[in-house]
Scaffold this motif. Structure first.
Motif, mmCIF file in Angstrom:
data_model
loop_
_atom_site.group_PDB
_atom_site.id
_atom_site.type_symbol
_atom_site.label_atom_id
_atom_site.label_comp_id
_atom_site.label_asym_id
_atom_site.label_seq_id
_atom_site.Cartn_x
_atom_site.Cartn_y
_atom_site.Cartn_z
ATOM 1 N N GLU A 171 0.740 -1.189 -0.022
ATOM 2 C CA GLU A 171 -0.034 0.082 0.153
ATOM 3 C C GLU A 171 0.837 1.216 0.046
ATOM 4 N N ARG A 172 1.837 1.131 0.486
ATOM 5 C CA ARG A 172 2.830 2.228 0.682
ATOM 6 C C ARG A 172 3.571 2.798 -0.744
ATOM 7 N N ALA A 173 3.656 1.604 -1.695
ATOM 8 C CA ALA A 173 4.164 1.946 -2.809
ATOM 9 C C ALA A 173 3.228 3.145 -3.458
ATOM 10 N N PRO A 197 6.707 6.371 3.129
ATOM 11 C CA PRO A 197 6.681 4.940 2.880
ATOM 12 C C PRO A 197 6.074 4.264 4.379
#
Lengths: 398, 398
Positions: B15-17, B139
């Protein structure tokens, strides 16, 4: 008078901070750096292999010819000529645009973890596996599943079972050549099976290959990434063929994942040292590695042979070990009833150190295992150290 | 014949990408690196300030005297003599054991984010703030709250309101000296108020000070960390006083947080380049920076003066800008109705580039702002570039 109350701490640490631990290896290294200790513990390349004269010339040349660019901020992707050299040196078709220069291959693990792991994502690793990878993945809070492995590598049936047992894993991390810690090499048959199975299961592979050039008699089978470049991220390093302290490695990633890895890289340290990248590119030109690496191979092979001979000569027959065909490490197993971690202080008291294997297991450890590096100590020290270690083991056998 | 279906992608990104984005600045740098463009966009130190001869001598000396240690793996904390030099150079009592050498100060942001931010943790930043910090924090998936700030720094009432408005923030990120992007410097009064308020609110401060040495007429007020070392993490850099491409910075952290930052560092890249650390320690000995940095200050001050004079001479009176007392950047604001991002392609077409300010806002951006670096272009280029930029602005004013 009441004692004054100290003000409460303002610091609230992240949940992931609780998952971080001091590196057993790095703490051990401090212990074993006492004078007089023969250390089989470190993963340190032999300093005899460092091309000092070539670095001297390259530093001087880069600063003479190109100082302003070499000392300035640079592209996050890395220095173009170095990316081209990396791509050209790999045994499959690689576009330099897919090569990202990293601050050691350890950073490649950090970046892959950031881009591929959510909290509680499942990831798969070998048994045992590289401790530094577990440490790089831990801050992203994955669930790590240890897939049973034998002397040829990952057990394919165990892999299938692991992937069927829960949500699909985000990737499997593998170190096929002269593995750290076990020294084992994945066979051609196992690579073919793993590659086919991973493709069938839609399981990405994160292939780590820091030692691949350090083969003794013949090159290892081709990398997993060469068999399915779209399904793999490949990590490589200059630490073992040139020098660790430059902190230069690289990754090769499919076009689908590369941009996110690059963005994670920008956020992590903007770019890897540009001066170092130019120095390495300068040292590597004219095929230097083709002349240099065979000397490392010959040295490490002779050191492995010294260790194998010393083990055969001194160790009680209840101790077993493997015969690595490259790399830096040998994997041994103590007799039943002995614990390598418990034995370590006694070994250090006798002047010899190693790394207990337990740290390398993501799941239940085999406490009898230990990792022996055969590249840092001299031949004479290997003989003496193995002799001392054998004596300690005999003393504690029941 | 049916076309063959491509096999589905095996990659599932974190999800952080999705929160990671290409750096606007780095993409811009590519654009502005076209020949003939006068760039006020980059945050690049003037290459005239790089001590090339000293680096040449230091590289040669380190490799001659200490090659094996300088090229080997090293401690994650950093090279002892360099940590001591850093500690001794700071204007408050610092134990070298609290100094961690990082791969640029950018890495300090990454490590602090890992250790202090959980998903949806609140963190506070200035308005505007350093884009690279937002990218380093992203991130870890924080909620970033932008605290109103004026020419003297953080607005204390806004800070109190922000901290009262939700769960307590894990930290506030501040860049008090010659801020990137705004060039502003936090006043002594504001520092005193911020330090007292942060202590009262139990709010840790993450103080970033890459430009602090680059003052023009007098040193800036003492750092926030000097006022409350137990409540602050301090980040410093060698990029602006020696050279960026060595990628060396440092952090100073209280004993309570240091071990976790060190563990995060080990996991991220094992250690920063040991060779570079020794070269920098070698260059710095005998008080080199005391002779070198004043030359950088004098150069950058004269370049700032050239830019201020050119702005006064050419800009329409509806354009405003500040007068930085150090550092590398000046902050300007276009007339009402103009948007700095929309204007950029037109400026580039006229041969001049800058960074639109919008990228530096964690909250609602002021689209009229822009960042101008006065250190990379020559005095003659500054004059020509400001003249061209003024013409573009006039053309687009309503």
């Amino acid at each position: 008078m009441k004692p004054s109350t100290p003000s409460p701490s303002p610091w609230v640490l992240s949940e992931r901070a609780a998952l971080m631990n001091p590196s057993v290896l790095r703490e051990l290294l401090k212990l074993t750096e006492q004078p007089g200790i023969i250390s089989f513990a470190g993963g340190l390349p032999s300093p005899k292999t460092f091309p000092v004269a070539e670095f001297e010339q390259a530093c001087a040349r880069v600063l003479r010819d190109d100082a302003h660019a070499a000392l300035q901020y640079a592209a996050s992707e890395g220095y173009g000529p170095l990316r081209e050299r990396v791509a050209a040196g790999l045994p499959w078709q690689v576009d330099p645009a897919q090569v990202l220069i990293t601050t050691g291959s350890q950073q490649g693990l950090d970046l892959a973890a950031k881009v591929l792991i959510d909290t509680r994502s499942r990831i798969l690793v070998e048994t045992p596996t590289y401790l530094g990878a577990l440490q790089a993945f831990a801050p992203m809070e994955p669930q790590v599943h240890s897939v049973a492995s034998d002397e040829e590598g990952v057990d394919i049936a165990a892999l299938r079972a692991a992937q069927a047992a829960g949500t699909p894993a985000r990737f499997m991390y593998v170190l096929p050549n002269f593995q750290n810690p076990s020294g084992r090499t994945m066979s051609e048959a196992r690579r073919a099976a793993l590659s086919a199975t991973a493709a069938e299961l839609a399981l990405p592979l994160l292939e780590d290959n820091p030692y691949g050039e350090l083969w003794f008699d013949q090159p290892p089978p081709v990398p997993l990434t060469a068999r399915d470049p779209a399904g793999c991220i490949y990590l490589g390093s200059f630490s073992k063929v040139l020098a660790p302290s430059l902190r230069l490695g690289y990754l090769v990633a499919p076009k689908e994942v590369f941009p996110k890895l690059l963005q994670a890289k920008q956020a992590a340290d903007l770019h890897s040292p540009g001066f170092n990248q130019r120095v390495v590119a300068e040292v590597m030109k004219d095929g230097f590695l083709d002349r240099h690496v065979p000397r490392i191979r010959a040295l490490y092979k002779s050191q492995r042979d010294v260790m194998l001979a010393a083990l055969a000569r001194h160790m009680p027959q209840e101790v077993s070990w493997n015969r690595p065909v490259g790399g830096m490490f040998l994997w041994a197993r103590l007799p039943a009833g002995l614990d390598a971690a418990a034995l370590l202080p006694k070994a250090v008291a006798r002047g010899v150190a190693y790394v207990p294997g337990a740290a390398f297991y993501a799941g239940a450890p085999d406490a009898r295992t230990l990792r022996l590096s055969f590249v840092t100590a001299s031949a004479e020290e290997i003989e003496r150290g193995v002799c001392a270690l054998s004596a300690v083991i005999r003393e504690h056998m029941v």
